[in-house]
Design a protein around this motif. Structure first.
Motif, PDB file in Angstrom:
ATOM      1  N   ALA A   1      55.498  79.869  59.450  1.00 41.50           N
ATOM      2  CA  ALA A   1      55.378  79.948  60.910  1.00 41.50           C
ATOM      3  C   ALA A   1      54.431  78.860  61.395  1.00 41.50           C
ATOM      4  O   ALA A   1      53.407  78.597  60.761  1.00 41.50           O
ATOM      5  CB  ALA A   1      54.857  81.325  61.315  1.00 41.50           C
ATOM      6  N   GLY A   2      54.786  78.199  62.475  1.00 43.66           N
ATOM      7  CA  GLY A   2      53.910  77.144  62.988  1.00 43.66           C
ATOM      8  C   GLY A   2      54.473  76.552  64.265  1.00 43.66           C
ATOM      9  O   GLY A   2      55.660  76.691  64.570  1.00 43.66           O
ATOM     10  N   ASP A   3      53.589  75.892  64.993  1.00 38.32           N
ATOM     11  CA  ASP A   3      53.938  75.304  66.290  1.00 38.32           C
ATOM     12  C   ASP A   3      54.059  73.791  66.144  1.00 38.32           C
ATOM     13  O   ASP A   3      53.156  73.148  65.566  1.00 38.32           O
ATOM     14  CB  ASP A   3      52.827  75.664  67.291  1.00 38.32           C
ATOM     15  N   ALA A   4      55.120  73.232  66.691  1.00 38.51           N
ATOM     16  CA  ALA A   4      55.333  71.781  66.609  1.00 38.51           C
ATOM     17  C   ALA A   4      54.194  70.989  67.247  1.00 38.51           C
ATOM     18  O   ALA A   4      53.987  69.825  66.929  1.00 38.51           O
ATOM     19  CB  ALA A   4      56.652  71.410  67.290  1.00 38.51           C
TER      20      ALA A   4
ATOM     21  N   SER B   1      52.646  64.161  55.357  1.00 38.42           N
ATOM     22  CA  SER B   1      53.123  65.183  54.410  1.00 38.42           C
ATOM     23  C   SER B   1      54.608  65.053  54.076  1.00 38.42           C
ATOM     24  O   SER B   1      55.049  65.538  53.043  1.00 38.42           O
ATOM     25  CB  SER B   1      52.918  66.583  54.999  1.00 38.42           C
ATOM     26  N   PHE B   2      55.409  64.429  54.990  1.00 41.14           N
ATOM     27  CA  PHE B   2      56.861  64.512  54.837  1.00 41.14           C
ATOM     28  C   PHE B   2      57.541  63.137  54.838  1.00 41.14           C
ATOM     29  O   PHE B   2      57.132  62.230  55.557  1.00 41.14           O
ATOM     30  CB  PHE B   2      57.466  65.369  55.962  1.00 41.14           C
ATOM     31  N   ASP B   3      58.619  63.048  54.041  1.00 35.18           N
ATOM     32  CA  ASP B   3      59.461  61.839  54.070  1.00 35.18           C
ATOM     33  C   ASP B   3      60.455  61.918  55.223  1.00 35.18           C
ATOM     34  O   ASP B   3      60.898  60.885  55.736  1.00 35.18           O
ATOM     35  CB  ASP B   3      60.238  61.714  52.748  1.00 35.18           C
ATOM     36  N   ARG B   4      60.855  63.138  55.564  1.00 41.92           N
ATOM     37  CA  ARG B   4      61.823  63.319  56.647  1.00 41.92           C
ATOM     38  C   ARG B   4      61.447  64.560  57.455  1.00 41.92           C
ATOM     39  O   ARG B   4      61.048  65.570  56.868  1.00 41.92           O
ATOM     40  CB  ARG B   4      63.246  63.555  56.093  1.00 41.92           C
ATOM     41  N   VAL B   5      61.631  64.459  58.775  1.00 48.36           N
ATOM     42  CA  VAL B   5      61.573  65.657  59.620  1.00 48.36           C
ATOM     43  C   VAL B   5      62.919  65.744  60.322  1.00 48.36           C
ATOM     44  O   VAL B   5      63.365  64.765  60.951  1.00 48.36           O
ATOM     45  CB  VAL B   5      60.428  65.586  60.652  1.00 48.36           C
ATOM     46  N   VAL B   6      63.591  66.873  60.186  1.00 51.27           N
ATOM     47  CA  VAL B   6      64.864  67.092  60.885  1.00 51.27           C
ATOM     48  C   VAL B   6      64.693  68.274  61.837  1.00 51.27           C
ATOM     49  O   VAL B   6      63.954  69.222  61.548  1.00 51.27           O
ATOM     50  CB  VAL B   6      66.036  67.344  59.902  1.00 51.27           C
ATOM     51  N   ILE B   7      65.378  68.180  62.977  1.00 48.13           N
ATOM     52  CA  ILE B   7      65.266  69.232  63.999  1.00 48.13           C
ATOM     53  C   ILE B   7      66.651  69.508  64.574  1.00 48.13           C
ATOM     54  O   ILE B   7      67.363  68.575  64.946  1.00 48.13           O
ATOM     55  CB  ILE B   7      64.342  68.794  65.162  1.00 48.13           C
ATOM     56  N   GLY B   8      67.012  70.770  64.636  1.00 52.12           N
ATOM     57  CA  GLY B   8      68.258  71.172  65.310  1.00 52.12           C
ATOM     58  C   GLY B   8      67.903  71.982  66.540  1.00 52.12           C
ATOM     59  O   GLY B   8      67.302  73.058  66.422  1.00 52.12           O
ATOM     60  N   TYR B   9      68.225  71.488  67.712  1.00 52.05           N
ATOM     61  CA  TYR B   9      68.036  72.220  68.969  1.00 52.05           C
ATOM     62  C   TYR B   9      66.597  72.705  69.156  1.00 52.05           C
ATOM     63  O   TYR B   9      66.374  73.841  69.574  1.00 52.05           O
ATOM     64  CB  TYR B   9      69.018  73.401  69.045  1.00 52.05           C
ATOM     65  N   GLY B  10      65.646  71.827  68.820  1.00 52.65           N
ATOM     66  CA  GLY B  10      64.238  72.203  68.957  1.00 52.65           C
ATOM     67  C   GLY B  10      63.549  71.503  70.114  1.00 52.65           C
ATOM     68  O   GLY B  10      62.867  72.138  70.918  1.00 52.65           O
ATOM     69  N   LEU B  11      63.744  70.173  70.238  1.00 50.75           N
ATOM     70  CA  LEU B  11      62.962  69.383  71.210  1.00 50.75           C
ATOM     71  C   LEU B  11      62.979  69.982  72.612  1.00 50.75           C
ATOM     72  O   LEU B  11      61.966  70.042  73.285  1.00 50.75           O
ATOM     73  CB  LEU B  11      63.520  67.957  71.323  1.00 50.75           C
ATOM     74  N   ARG B  12      64.169  70.396  73.050  1.00 55.50           N
ATOM     75  CA  ARG B  12      64.332  70.936  74.411  1.00 55.50           C
ATOM     76  C   ARG B  12      63.463  72.179  74.640  1.00 55.50           C
ATOM     77  O   ARG B  12      63.118  72.509  75.772  1.00 55.50           O
ATOM     78  CB  ARG B  12      65.817  71.280  74.600  1.00 55.50           C
ATOM     79  N   ASN B  13      63.120  72.843  73.542  1.00 59.63           N
ATOM     80  CA  ASN B  13      62.345  74.076  73.667  1.00 59.63           C
ATOM     81  C   ASN B  13      60.843  73.854  73.595  1.00 59.63           C
ATOM     82  O   ASN B  13      60.073  74.778  73.846  1.00 59.63           O
ATOM     83  CB  ASN B  13      62.746  75.041  72.542  1.00 59.63           C
ATOM     84  N   PHE B  14      60.425  72.659  73.200  1.00 57.12           N
ATOM     85  CA  PHE B  14      58.996  72.435  73.029  1.00 57.12           C
ATOM     86  C   PHE B  14      58.314  72.400  74.396  1.00 57.12           C
ATOM     87  O   PHE B  14      58.823  71.791  75.345  1.00 57.12           O
ATOM     88  CB  PHE B  14      58.734  71.118  72.285  1.00 57.12           C
TER      89      PHE B  14
ATOM     90  N   ASN C   1      55.458  70.976  75.234  1.00 55.17           N
ATOM     91  CA  ASN C   1      54.981  69.644  75.603  1.00 55.17           C
ATOM     92  C   ASN C   1      55.579  68.617  74.650  1.00 55.17           C
ATOM     93  O   ASN C   1      55.074  68.393  73.537  1.00 55.17           O
ATOM     94  CB  ASN C   1      53.458  69.586  75.575  1.00 55.17           C
ATOM     95  N   LEU C   2      56.665  68.025  75.105  1.00 54.02           N
ATOM     96  CA  LEU C   2      57.474  67.174  74.233  1.00 54.02           C
ATOM     97  C   LEU C   2      56.679  65.998  73.645  1.00 54.02           C
ATOM     98  O   LEU C   2      56.749  65.735  72.442  1.00 54.02           O
ATOM     99  CB  LEU C   2      58.677  66.661  75.033  1.00 54.02           C
ATOM    100  N   ASP C   3      55.917  65.301  74.471  1.00 52.68           N
ATOM    101  CA  ASP C   3      55.220  64.105  73.977  1.00 52.68           C
ATOM    102  C   ASP C   3      54.185  64.461  72.901  1.00 52.68           C
ATOM    103  O   ASP C   3      54.061  63.765  71.895  1.00 52.68           O
ATOM    104  CB  ASP C   3      54.556  63.352  75.134  1.00 52.68           C
ATOM    105  N   ASP C   4      53.445  65.543  73.132  1.00 53.56           N
ATOM    106  CA  ASP C   4      52.460  65.972  72.128  1.00 53.56           C
ATOM    107  C   ASP C   4      53.160  66.298  70.814  1.00 53.56           C
ATOM    108  O   ASP C   4      52.659  65.980  69.727  1.00 53.56           O
ATOM    109  CB  ASP C   4      51.707  67.224  72.599  1.00 53.56           C
ATOM    110  N   CYS C   5      54.305  66.956  70.904  1.00 58.78           N
ATOM    111  CA  CYS C   5      55.020  67.353  69.679  1.00 58.78           C
ATOM    112  C   CYS C   5      55.557  66.119  68.949  1.00 58.78           C
ATOM    113  O   CYS C   5      55.480  66.041  67.712  1.00 58.78           O
ATOM    114  CB  CYS C   5      56.152  68.329  69.995  1.00 58.78           C
ATOM    115  N   LEU C   6      56.078  65.144  69.704  1.00 59.20           N
ATOM    116  CA  LEU C   6      56.583  63.917  69.053  1.00 59.20           C
ATOM    117  C   LEU C   6      55.439  63.209  68.322  1.00 59.20           C
ATOM    118  O   LEU C   6      55.619  62.703  67.200  1.00 59.20           O
ATOM    119  CB  LEU C   6      57.212  62.984  70.086  1.00 59.20           C
TER     120      LEU C   6
END
Ligand SMILES: C[S@@+](CC[C@H](N)C(=O)[O-])C[C@H]1O[C@@H](n2cnc3c(N)ncnc32)[C@H](O)[C@@H]1O
Length: 247
Positions: free
Chosen positions: A115-118, A127-140, A142-147
């Motif tokens: 469990a965690g917040d983007a 920590s990661f080589d890849r980050v993949v997201i399905g239908y997540g950005l629209r729900n964040f 604060n989009l810029d902070d999450c990016l």
């Protein structure tokens, strides 16, 4: 006040949007996978396959499926490997109820469900080589902070690939699309959940979402390079991508 207006008002404030989104997905978790198949006529599976192709995941990579929900991308990424090395996958989501459904689907698959917040990922830098997201950005909330937070979690050269509803370029298609979403989400929400609100949130969150072209600009603004997007179904869906620059 109309249902659309009420939802739109509630998701205007970031803290309220976070609470709203979490409660909404906790409520629909049990039927989320079925609703996804019904609403997209199963096409979301093909689009998620395309996300994984664009991510170019290789054996030995460490992959974060963010806003993983019930883990479609995490489960598929976990199957990538060449026999000698596997892919190490972590699924992270704001809503534990969604992760619990995913963990139930996972069987023997060796994935971590966290469990965690983007906006404040529970992982060290790089920590990661890849980050993949399905239908997540629209729900964040604060989009810029999450990016920016995702960029922090990526290793230099690491890629972010994200799928979401899009904003078609053509005004005509855009109008027709929102008309379709407004009607179909009420119908599906009522038919499957006895509650129109849970899915009317989709067009309302999409109206507030900047869309694939602006996501490119926002990714560049926080420091990604090689940013771009691929339209799906006339831009009604889209995949955005970019990578963390090497020093
Ligand atoms: C539409 S579901 C997508 C689930 C899955 N990725 C898929 O493609 O089917 C959106 C998910 O985003 C999660 N979410 C929303 N805001 C989040 C945030 N700030 N951090 C992490 N997850 C978040 C929700 O809990 C929900 O599970």
């Amino acid at each position: 006040m109309s249902l659309n207006r009420r939802i739109s008002d509630r998701i205007e404030d970031p803290a309220e949007k976070r609470r709203y989104v979490r409660a909404l997905f906790a409520g629909v978790a049990g039927k989320y996978d079925l609703t996804n198949d019904v609403m997209s006529f199963g096409l979301h599976r093909r689009w998620k396959t395309r996300v994984l192709e664009l991510a170019r995941i290789e054996a030995g990579h460490r992959v974060l499926d963010l806003a993983a929900g019930t883990g479609d991308l995490a489960l598929a990424a976990g199957e990538i490997g060449d026999g000698s090395a596997s892919v190490d996958v972590v699924a992270t989501d704001l809503t534990p109820e969604m992760l619990r459904v995913g963990a139930g689907r996972a069987g023997d698959a060796r994935l971590a469900w966290v469990a965690g917040d983007a906006a404040s990922l529970p992982y060290p830098d790089e920590s990661f080589d890849r980050v993949v997201i399905g239908y997540g950005l629209r729900n964040f909330a604060n989009l810029d902070d999450c990016l920016a937070e995702i960029l922090r979690s990526l290793r230099p050269g690491g890629r972010l690939v994200t799928l979401d509803f899009g904003h078609p370029r053509s005004e005509l298609i855009r109008r027709g699309y929102f008309g379709y979403l407004d009607a179909s989400t009420r119908l599906v929400g009522w038919a499957l959940h006895r509650d129109a609100e849970s899915y009317v949130y989709i067009p309302e969150s999409l109206r507030r979402f900047p869309g694939q072209r602006d996501v490119v600009r926002r990714m560049e603004a926080v420091g990604y390079e090689g940013c771009g997007y691929e339209d799906l179904l006339l831009g009604t869906m889209a995949i955005n991508f970019g990578r963390r620059p090497r020093p």
